[in-house]
Every structure is written in C-alpha cells, then in structure tokens.
Design a protein around this motif. Structure first.
Motif, short mmCIF file in Angstrom:
data_model
loop_
_atom_site.label_atom_id
_atom_site.label_comp_id
_atom_site.label_asym_id
_atom_site.label_seq_id
_atom_site.Cartn_x
_atom_site.Cartn_y
_atom_site.Cartn_z
N VAL A 37 1.19 -0.97 -0.54
CA VAL A 37 0.15 0.05 0.00
C VAL A 37 0.89 0.73 0.01
CG1 VAL A 37 -2.01 1.28 1.73
CG2 VAL A 37 -1.63 -1.54 1.09
N LEU A 45 -3.71 6.55 0.96
CA LEU A 45 -3.55 5.82 1.01
C LEU A 45 -4.16 5.22 -0.23
CD1 LEU A 45 -3.50 3.84 4.46
CD2 LEU A 45 -1.68 4.63 3.15
N TRP A 47 -3.83 1.48 -2.65
CA TRP A 47 -3.40 0.48 -2.51
C TRP A 47 -3.46 0.29 -4.07
CZ3 TRP A 47 -5.14 -4.19 -5.93
CH2 TRP A 47 -4.64 -5.84 -5.36
N PHE A 106 -7.79 -1.45 3.41
CA PHE A 106 -7.56 -1.45 4.44
C PHE A 106 -7.73 -2.12 5.76
CE2 PHE A 106 -5.17 0.75 1.23
CZ PHE A 106 -6.02 2.17 0.27
N TRP A 112 0.62 -3.90 9.91
CA TRP A 112 1.74 -3.06 9.06
C TRP A 112 2.93 -2.40 9.01
CZ3 TRP A 112 -0.89 -0.49 5.20
CH2 TRP A 112 -2.52 -0.18 4.85
#
Length: 122
Positions: A37, A45, A47, A106, A112
């Motif tokens: 991402v 953000l 992807w 997300f 993450w």
C-alpha cells in the motif's frame, strides 16, 4: 511480537527500477495475504498490489500493471515488490500489510510496517 520491516526504497530516476523487501515475524506468515500500500505526499492511502498466502494469486491496481511484480518467499517470511519503469507519480511511502483476507480494503489488514520511501525524480 509482530514485526514487519520494509526496506529497499530510495531515489531513482524515471524509467529506473527498485526492489522493495518486507521482512515479517511474529505471526504465521504463510496463512496471511500480503499487500503493498502506498501514500503519496498529501494524498490518501492507495492499495498497490496483493498476493495470497500460497503466492498463487496476485492482483494489481491498474496504474502499476505490467510494471510491478509482487512475490513472496514463505520459507523466509519475506514479501517483495519489483518495480520497473518507475514514474514520478510512483513517488510515495510504501507500506507492507498483512491480513487474513485477500482484500483491497485497508481495514482487512491487521499488521502494518513503518514504510519505506520511494522517490522517482530526475
């Protein structure tokens, strides 16, 4: 303790290549879908690419199809993103994310990393 650490970012000229790596630990890597991402300066953000737990399924956002390749090595708990023909619009912080579902959302990703910066500029 879950750890996800990205590396391989840097400054590259337009048309150049970079290979991002993501080292994962603290969870059963092979049963998690993984994605890359990105977040460009001043934007939300986005992807970029995802891969299923076995590596047999991959998906890409349209803007990187044919230029980026996502792969994984479950024996080493590693995720990769080979980026070719880079463009200035690829400039962003790139994050590695792990989730039980293969998803472009997300909210479906549990773990993450801190990100690695990619800058494409002449």
């Amino acid at each position: 303790e879950v750890q996800i650490v990205e590396s391989g970012g840097g400054l590259v000229q337009p048309g150049g290549s970079l290979r991002l790596s993501c080292a994962a630990s603290g969870f059963t890597f092979g049963i998690f879908a993984m994605s890359w991402v990105r977040q460009a300066p001043g934007k939300g953000l986005e992807w970029v690419a995802g891969i299923g737990g076995t590596g047999s399924t991959t998906r890409y956002t349209d803007s990187v199809k044919g230029r980026f390749t996502i792969s994984r090595d479950n024996a080493k708990n590693m995720l990769y993103l080979q980026m070719n023909s880079l463009k200035p619009e690829d400039t962003a912080m790139y994050y590695c994310a792990a989730g039980r579902l293969f998803s472009t959302r997300f909210s479906d990703y549990t773990y993450w990393g801190q990100g690695t910066q990619v800058t494409v500029s002449s």
